[in-house]
Design a protein around this motif. Sequence first.
Motif, PDB file in Angstrom:
ATOM      1  N   GLN A  85       0.412  -0.857  -0.064  1.00 21.41           N
ATOM      2  CA  GLN A  85       0.167  -0.114   0.106  1.00 21.41           C
ATOM      3  C   GLN A  85       0.912   1.081   0.087  1.00 21.41           C
ATOM      4  OE1 GLN A  85      -3.514  -0.021  -0.088  1.00 21.41           O
ATOM      5  NE2 GLN A  85      -2.808  -2.490  -0.301  1.00 21.41           N
ATOM      6  N   SER A  86       0.284   2.413  -0.626  1.00 14.35           N
ATOM      7  CA  SER A  86       0.656   3.720   0.318  1.00 14.35           C
ATOM      8  C   SER A  86       0.297   4.241   0.322  1.00 14.35           C
ATOM      9  CB  SER A  86       1.250   4.685  -1.669  1.00 14.35           C
ATOM     10  OG  SER A  86       2.003   3.244  -2.567  1.00 14.35           O
ATOM     11  N   ILE A  87       0.325   4.649   1.778  1.00 13.67           N
ATOM     12  CA  ILE A  87      -0.718   5.120   2.901  1.00 13.67           C
ATOM     13  C   ILE A  87      -0.462   6.387   2.942  1.00 13.67           C
ATOM     14  CG2 ILE A  87      -1.619   5.535   5.173  1.00 13.67           C
ATOM     15  CD1 ILE A  87      -0.517   1.570   4.681  1.00 13.67           C
ATOM     16  N   HIS A  88      -1.115   7.207   2.553  1.00 15.39           N
ATOM     17  CA  HIS A  88      -0.806   8.391   2.574  1.00 15.39           C
ATOM     18  C   HIS A  88      -0.851   9.590   3.604  1.00 15.39           C
ATOM     19  CE1 HIS A  88       0.258  10.010  -1.846  1.00 15.39           C
ATOM     20  NE2 HIS A  88      -0.512   8.077  -2.233  1.00 15.39           N
ATOM     21  N   ASP A  89      -2.199   8.914   4.164  1.00 12.43           N
ATOM     22  CA  ASP A  89      -3.026   9.745   4.893  1.00 12.43           C
ATOM     23  C   ASP A  89      -3.355   8.440   6.176  1.00 12.43           C
ATOM     24  OD1 ASP A  89      -5.070  10.801   7.286  1.00 12.43           O
ATOM     25  OD2 ASP A  89      -6.504  12.019   5.404  1.00 12.43           O
ATOM     26  N   ILE A  90      -2.499   8.766   7.761  1.00 12.06           N
ATOM     27  CA  ILE A  90      -2.674   7.626   8.611  1.00 12.06           C
ATOM     28  C   ILE A  90      -3.343   7.590   9.103  1.00 12.06           C
ATOM     29  CG2 ILE A  90      -0.583   6.666  10.497  1.00 12.06           C
ATOM     30  CD1 ILE A  90       1.576   8.011   9.191  1.00 12.06           C
ATOM     31  N   PRO A  91      -4.152   8.985   9.891  1.00  7.71           N
ATOM     32  CA  PRO A  91      -5.296   9.052  10.496  1.00  7.71           C
ATOM     33  C   PRO A  91      -7.064   8.161   9.704  1.00  7.71           C
ATOM     34  CG  PRO A  91      -3.880  10.458  10.992  1.00  7.71           C
ATOM     35  CD  PRO A  91      -3.689   9.995   9.612  1.00  7.71           C
ATOM     36  N   THR A  92      -6.825   8.508   8.682  1.00  6.40           N
ATOM     37  CA  THR A  92      -7.892   7.787   7.747  1.00  6.40           C
ATOM     38  C   THR A  92      -7.593   6.581   7.497  1.00  6.40           C
ATOM     39  OG1 THR A  92      -8.068   9.968   6.385  1.00  6.40           O
ATOM     40  CG2 THR A  92      -9.147   8.235   5.498  1.00  6.40           C
ATOM     41  N   TRP A  93      -6.093   5.923   7.598  1.00 10.81           N
ATOM     42  CA  TRP A  93      -6.317   4.615   7.319  1.00 10.81           C
ATOM     43  C   TRP A  93      -6.775   3.800   8.836  1.00 10.81           C
ATOM     44  CZ3 TRP A  93      -2.495   1.673  10.017  1.00 10.81           C
ATOM     45  CH2 TRP A  93      -2.072   0.838   9.897  1.00 10.81           C
ATOM     46  N   ASN A  94      -5.768   4.073   9.383  1.00 13.09           N
ATOM     47  CA  ASN A  94      -6.261   4.224  10.998  1.00 13.09           C
ATOM     48  C   ASN A  94      -7.933   3.719  10.976  1.00 13.09           C
ATOM     49  OD1 ASN A  94      -6.698   3.418  14.201  1.00 13.09           O
ATOM     50  ND2 ASN A  94      -4.864   3.750  13.878  1.00 13.09           N
ATOM     51  N   LEU A  95      -8.805   4.326  11.006  1.00 14.24           N
ATOM     52  CA  LEU A  95     -10.125   4.484  11.533  1.00 14.24           C
ATOM     53  C   LEU A  95     -10.714   3.190  10.322  1.00 14.24           C
ATOM     54  CD1 LEU A  95     -12.476   5.502  12.812  1.00 14.24           C
ATOM     55  CD2 LEU A  95     -12.912   6.834  10.733  1.00 14.24           C
ATOM     56  N   GLU A  96      -9.875   3.372   8.540  1.00 16.01           N
ATOM     57  CA  GLU A  96     -10.499   2.508   8.237  1.00 16.01           C
ATOM     58  C   GLU A  96     -10.771   0.819   9.202  1.00 16.01           C
ATOM     59  OE1 GLU A  96      -8.971   3.543   4.641  1.00 16.01           O
ATOM     60  OE2 GLU A  96     -10.125   5.250   3.859  1.00 16.01           O
ATOM     61  N   VAL A  97      -8.887   0.766   9.198  1.00 11.57           N
ATOM     62  CA  VAL A  97      -8.367  -0.877   9.594  1.00 11.57           C
ATOM     63  C   VAL A  97      -9.453  -0.602  11.069  1.00 11.57           C
ATOM     64  CG1 VAL A  97      -6.850  -1.824  10.662  1.00 11.57           C
ATOM     65  CG2 VAL A  97      -6.243  -0.538   9.064  1.00 11.57           C
ATOM     66  N   GLN A  98     -10.227   0.076  11.385  1.00  9.39           N
ATOM     67  CA  GLN A  98     -10.509  -0.263  13.050  1.00  9.39           C
ATOM     68  C   GLN A  98     -11.555  -0.351  12.750  1.00  9.39           C
ATOM     69  OE1 GLN A  98     -10.682   2.541  15.902  1.00  9.39           O
ATOM     70  NE2 GLN A  98      -8.821   3.832  15.640  1.00  9.39           N
ATOM     71  N   ARG A  99     -12.126  -0.455  11.781  1.00 14.28           N
ATOM     72  CA  ARG A  99     -13.875  -0.322  11.578  1.00 14.28           C
ATOM     73  C   ARG A  99     -14.025  -1.885  10.434  1.00 14.28           C
ATOM     74  NH1 ARG A  99     -15.486   4.673   7.696  1.00 14.28           N
ATOM     75  NH2 ARG A  99     -16.540   5.878   9.589  1.00 14.28           N
TER      76      ARG A  99
END
Length: 371
Positions: A85-99
Motif C-alpha cells: 500500500q501507499s498510505i497517504h493519510d495515516i489517521p484515515t487508514w487507521n480508522l478504516e482498519v478499525q472498521r
Amino acid sequence: MFEARPRPALPQIVSLKTYPVRIPFVDGGSGTGGTPGRWHELDMVLIRVEDEDGNIGWGEAFAYFCLEAVRAAVDRMIAPFVVGQSIHDIPTWNLEVQRKLHLFGRYGITLFALSGVDIALWDLAGRRAGMPLWKLLGARSAVDRTAYASLVRYGNAELVATQCRKALDLGYRHIKLHEIAPDIIRRARDVIGPTVSLMVDANCAWSFDETVALRKTFKDCDVLWVEEPIFPPDDYAGLARIEDQGIATGAGENACTAFDFRRLINTVTYPQPSMTKVGGISEFVDVLKSCLEAGKVAMPHTPYFGPGYFATLAVLPLTSPGTLVEYLFVEPESWLTATPQPVGGVLGASDGFGIGFEPDQEVIKQYSVLT
C-alpha cells in the motif's frame, strides 16, 4: 475552472516485519503484584516497515505477558492492510482498519497491534519528510516536560521509602506509587516531604466504598491524583462519583481510541492516554485535541522504553505545559538504543527525524524471543 492536481504517489510499503523482544529489568523488589506472574521482563513487539525506496519506520505494540498473541495480531490482522500500500493519510487508514477489524474487539490486543503499526507509519512519514514528528504534526519547536518516577508495586513500606529517596536523589519532584495499603502511602509522603507531588495508582484494586473510605489518607498525604481506583477501569460513572467525593482521579491507560476517550475526558481530572494501547500516534494526537477542548491536561501513560516511549516524547510539543510524563522507575538489563532518560526530573522531544528511534540490531538479536 482549475482541475485538482492528483496527489503525488508515495512509495509503496514493501515489508512489515515484527521483532518480539524480552529484556529483563531490576526494580529492587519481588516483581509481584497485579500481573499473572513475576514481572521482571520488558516484553515488546517491535515493528519495522520499509518502503520501496528503502525508507524505514519503527513502531512498538504493547505486549506485557501477551507478546506471542500481539505479534500474531500484527502479522495476521494488520500487516495485510499495509504491505503493498501507499498510505497517504495515516489517521484515515487507521480508522478504516478499525472498521474492518471491529469484529475482533476494539480494546486489548487488536488495538495494541494497530498502535504499533500506526507508530511505525508515522515514523516512516517523518523520515521521508526529513523532519521530527512534532514538526510534521505542526508544532513549532521541541519542548521539555516534567517527568515523574513511576515506582512498581512493592507492598513493603521500607522498600518504597528506599525507592522514593533514590528518586529524590535523581532530581524527581513528582513520584507515583502503585501501592494500596494506607500505611505505605503515608510512609512515602513522610519520606518525600511536603513539596514533592505524590500520586497513587491502585490498578483497579478498590471498590467505590473502599476508595471513598481512603479519602482521609489521600487528603492527609496531599495525593495529586488517584489512578484507576476501581474495577472495571471503564466504569466512568463510578469514576465520576469518586470525583464528586473530592478525590481527583486519573484514568485512560486501558482506554482505546479517541472515541472512548471522549467519554472519559469529562469524567476524570487527569486523562492518561497510552501511546501503545490507544491506537498509536493518530489516536493519541486526537486525544490531545479533545483534552485541550475540554480544558484538561493529558498525563501520558508511558511504562515502556521502545518506539512507544520515543513516540510519546516526539508529541510532547503538542501537550500542555503542565503535562507530566511517566517514567518507569526500573533498570533494564540493556537498552534498545540510546534512550533519553530524565535529567533532574525533565524529559524532552528530540530533533531526530520521525520519532528519533534508531535501534541497536545486536540488542534486538540478543534479546529476541522466538515464537
